[in-house]
Design a protein around this motif. Structure first.
Motif, PDB file in Angstrom:
ATOM      1  N   ALA A 130       0.813  -1.111  -0.088  1.00  0.00           N
ATOM      2  CA  ALA A 130      -0.134  -0.091   0.007  1.00  0.00           C
ATOM      3  C   ALA A 130       0.961   1.399  -0.014  1.00  0.00           C
ATOM      4  O   ALA A 130       1.786   1.292   0.765  1.00  0.00           O
ATOM      5  N   THR A 131       0.588   2.072  -1.037  1.00  0.00           N
ATOM      6  CA  THR A 131       1.530   3.419  -1.179  1.00  0.00           C
ATOM      7  C   THR A 131       0.669   4.386  -1.067  1.00  0.00           C
ATOM      8  O   THR A 131       1.329   5.731  -0.866  1.00  0.00           O
ATOM      9  N   THR A 132      -0.631   4.441  -1.088  1.00  0.00           N
ATOM     10  CA  THR A 132      -1.462   5.924  -1.380  1.00  0.00           C
ATOM     11  C   THR A 132      -2.320   5.779  -0.126  1.00  0.00           C
ATOM     12  O   THR A 132      -3.182   5.100   0.059  1.00  0.00           O
ATOM     13  N   LEU A 133      -2.393   6.928   0.726  1.00  0.00           N
ATOM     14  CA  LEU A 133      -3.061   7.123   1.893  1.00  0.00           C
ATOM     15  C   LEU A 133      -4.148   8.281   1.529  1.00  0.00           C
ATOM     16  O   LEU A 133      -3.626   9.387   1.135  1.00  0.00           O
ATOM     17  N   LEU A 134      -5.089   8.128   2.080  1.00  0.00           N
ATOM     18  CA  LEU A 134      -6.226   9.174   1.856  1.00  0.00           C
ATOM     19  C   LEU A 134      -6.756   9.467   3.202  1.00  0.00           C
ATOM     20  O   LEU A 134      -7.494   8.596   3.862  1.00  0.00           O
ATOM     21  N   ILE A 135      -6.642  10.610   3.663  1.00  0.00           N
ATOM     22  CA  ILE A 135      -7.386  11.151   4.995  1.00  0.00           C
ATOM     23  C   ILE A 135      -8.544  11.841   4.827  1.00  0.00           C
ATOM     24  O   ILE A 135      -8.246  12.967   4.146  1.00  0.00           O
ATOM     25  N   VAL A 136      -9.443  11.604   5.274  1.00  0.00           N
ATOM     26  CA  VAL A 136     -10.789  12.371   5.046  1.00  0.00           C
ATOM     27  C   VAL A 136     -11.223  13.013   6.452  1.00  0.00           C
ATOM     28  O   VAL A 136     -11.785  12.387   7.256  1.00  0.00           O
ATOM     29  N   GLY A 137     -11.099  14.233   6.235  1.00  0.00           N
ATOM     30  CA  GLY A 137     -11.187  15.177   7.532  1.00  0.00           C
ATOM     31  C   GLY A 137     -10.015  15.880   7.550  1.00  0.00           C
ATOM     32  O   GLY A 137      -8.855  15.480   7.273  1.00  0.00           O
ATOM     33  N   THR A 138     -10.170  17.111   8.479  1.00  0.00           N
ATOM     34  CA  THR A 138      -9.005  18.039   8.693  1.00  0.00           C
ATOM     35  C   THR A 138      -8.827  18.328  10.175  1.00  0.00           C
ATOM     36  O   THR A 138      -8.095  19.298  10.506  1.00  0.00           O
ATOM     37  N   GLY A 139      -9.487  17.692  11.061  1.00  0.00           N
ATOM     38  CA  GLY A 139      -9.642  17.867  12.500  1.00  0.00           C
ATOM     39  C   GLY A 139      -8.280  17.394  13.256  1.00  0.00           C
ATOM     40  O   GLY A 139      -7.442  16.932  12.605  1.00  0.00           O
ATOM     41  N   GLY A 140      -8.665  17.330  14.589  1.00  0.00           N
ATOM     42  CA  GLY A 140      -7.452  16.624  15.227  1.00  0.00           C
ATOM     43  C   GLY A 140      -7.072  15.353  15.110  1.00  0.00           C
ATOM     44  O   GLY A 140      -5.889  15.025  15.049  1.00  0.00           O
ATOM     45  N   ALA A 142      -7.158  13.917  12.149  1.00  0.00           N
ATOM     46  CA  ALA A 142      -6.325  13.893  11.043  1.00  0.00           C
ATOM     47  C   ALA A 142      -5.079  14.136  11.156  1.00  0.00           C
ATOM     48  O   ALA A 142      -4.059  13.521  10.539  1.00  0.00           O
ATOM     49  N   HIS A 143      -4.563  15.217  12.235  1.00  0.00           N
ATOM     50  CA  HIS A 143      -3.379  15.414  12.536  1.00  0.00           C
ATOM     51  C   HIS A 143      -2.701  14.238  13.219  1.00  0.00           C
ATOM     52  O   HIS A 143      -1.508  13.724  12.673  1.00  0.00           O
ATOM     53  N   THR A 144      -3.407  13.435  14.138  1.00  0.00           N
ATOM     54  CA  THR A 144      -2.560  12.255  14.894  1.00  0.00           C
ATOM     55  C   THR A 144      -2.563  11.223  14.013  1.00  0.00           C
ATOM     56  O   THR A 144      -1.524  10.385  14.038  1.00  0.00           O
ATOM     57  N   HIS A 145      -3.396  10.953  12.975  1.00  0.00           N
ATOM     58  CA  HIS A 145      -3.427   9.872  12.139  1.00  0.00           C
ATOM     59  C   HIS A 145      -2.104  10.107  11.216  1.00  0.00           C
ATOM     60  O   HIS A 145      -1.401   9.119  10.511  1.00  0.00           O
ATOM     61  N   LEU A 146      -1.689  11.260  10.786  1.00  0.00           N
ATOM     62  CA  LEU A 146      -0.741  11.507  10.080  1.00  0.00           C
ATOM     63  C   LEU A 146       0.703  11.312  10.437  1.00  0.00           C
ATOM     64  O   LEU A 146       1.641  11.279   9.959  1.00  0.00           O
TER      65      LEU A 146
END
Length: 317
Positions: A130-140, A142-146
């Motif tokens: 797996a090489t492409t990650l999609l984050i849906v959302g821009t809140g807190g 989203a930051h911790t998942h990144l």
């Protein structure tokens, strides 16, 4: 009992003492212990205080001779922004005399341990290539998942989608060391992704099952109780569905409950708890084309494991 008898971790203390690699490790151990039956917890109880306002209790124990405690938390939604805040405390007791020994900021623990749990599930369920990650959302979240997800997979492309392009751009800018870019077309981004994390307060489905390509792994995180759903029933039905806790999912996993009520799935559609996958009892992915879903509701054992790590680390310092 006096204040000196308690170790207190505010949000700064939680961030300083709970690194993402450590939290991933302790959450992985806690998930295995839950599925092995060595921990104890009750279903989360929630008291409605009106629209968008909930008070919840999450009690549990890491073992018969291990620490126990509870997370006490409020979940309030700002009707203007749709932003959802979790505020509260994790209270930890020692097992010999039953004394409370630590109090920790629950919001910060929730942010970090939720992302750590998604990382554990992604490591167990996503394709190794797996090489492409999609984050849906821009809140807190989203930051911790990144912070957490790149610790288990090397992503060549990280797509960020949010209702506000400005917030998506700000999130991209906050992680200059990652190959992040704003995604304006959610359907196209979903079709391109190998791993999807839904981290929103959406009430209606944002992602549809026919957008999700064979081989994709999806972490469903945003909805933590009956009602709001982030994806449609078609995705639930076509997925290999894994829960953090089977009992919790049958009680409160909104997307699953909607699909079950529609007659599209039964309780048996939950193939395993993630702890069972980690223990090798149930295969997570049976083939490269499986669409795997991890439903993250969060549970007391995860919170207590994170708080226990904080406390024990402070004793060694």
């Amino acid at each position: 009992m006096t204040r000196d008898d308690l170790t207190i971790f505010d949000s700064v203390g939680v961030r300083a003492g709970l690194s993402y690699p450590d939290c991933i490790r302790v959450v992985r151990d806690a998930m295995q212990a839950l599925s092995a039956g060595t921990t104890r917890q009750l279903l989360r109880t929630m008291l409605s205080l009106g629209p968008g306002r909930t008070f919840a209790q999450m009690p549990g124990a890491l073992g018969k001779q291990d620490v126990f405690g509870t997370k006490t938390i409020s979940v309030f939604v700002d009707p203007r922004s749709g932003k959802r805040c979790h505020r509260g405390l994790v209270v930890l007791f020692e097992p010999c005399e039953g004394r409370p020994v630590a109090i920790a900021d629950a919001e910060e623990i929730t942010h970090i341990r939720t992302a750590a749990a998604s990382a554990v599930a992604t490591d167990a369920l996503a394709r190794t290539d797996a090489t492409t990650l999609l984050i849906v959302g821009t809140g807190g979240q989203a930051h911790t998942h990144l912070h957490a997800l790149p610790l288990v997979r090397r992503f060549d492309r990280v797509l960020i989608w949010g209702r506000s392009p400005d917030k998506a751009d700000a999130l991209v800018a906050a992680f200059p060391h990652l190959p992040c870019e704003r995604a304006d077309d959610l359907e196209a981004a979903t079709r391109a992704a190998d791993v999807v994390c839904t981290l929103t307060a959406a009430a209606e489905p944002l992602i549809h099952g026919d957008w999700v390509q064979p081989g994709t792994h999806v972490n469903l995180v945003g909805s933590s109780g009956p009602g709001p759903v982030e994806v449609d029933s078609a995705l639930v039905a076509k997925s290999r569905y894994v829960a953090d806790s089977t009992a919790s999912a049958r009680d409160a996993a909104a997307e699953f409950l909607v699909a079950r009520d529609a007659g599209l799935v039964t309780d048996d559609h939950i193939v395993a708890e993630i702890g069972e996958v980690l223990l090798g009892r149930v295969p997570g992915r049976t083939g490269e084309t499986d669409i795997t879903v991890y439903k993250s509701l969060g549970h007391a054992v995860q919170d207590l494991a994170a708080a226990a790590h904080l406390y024990r680390s402070s004793l060694r310092a």
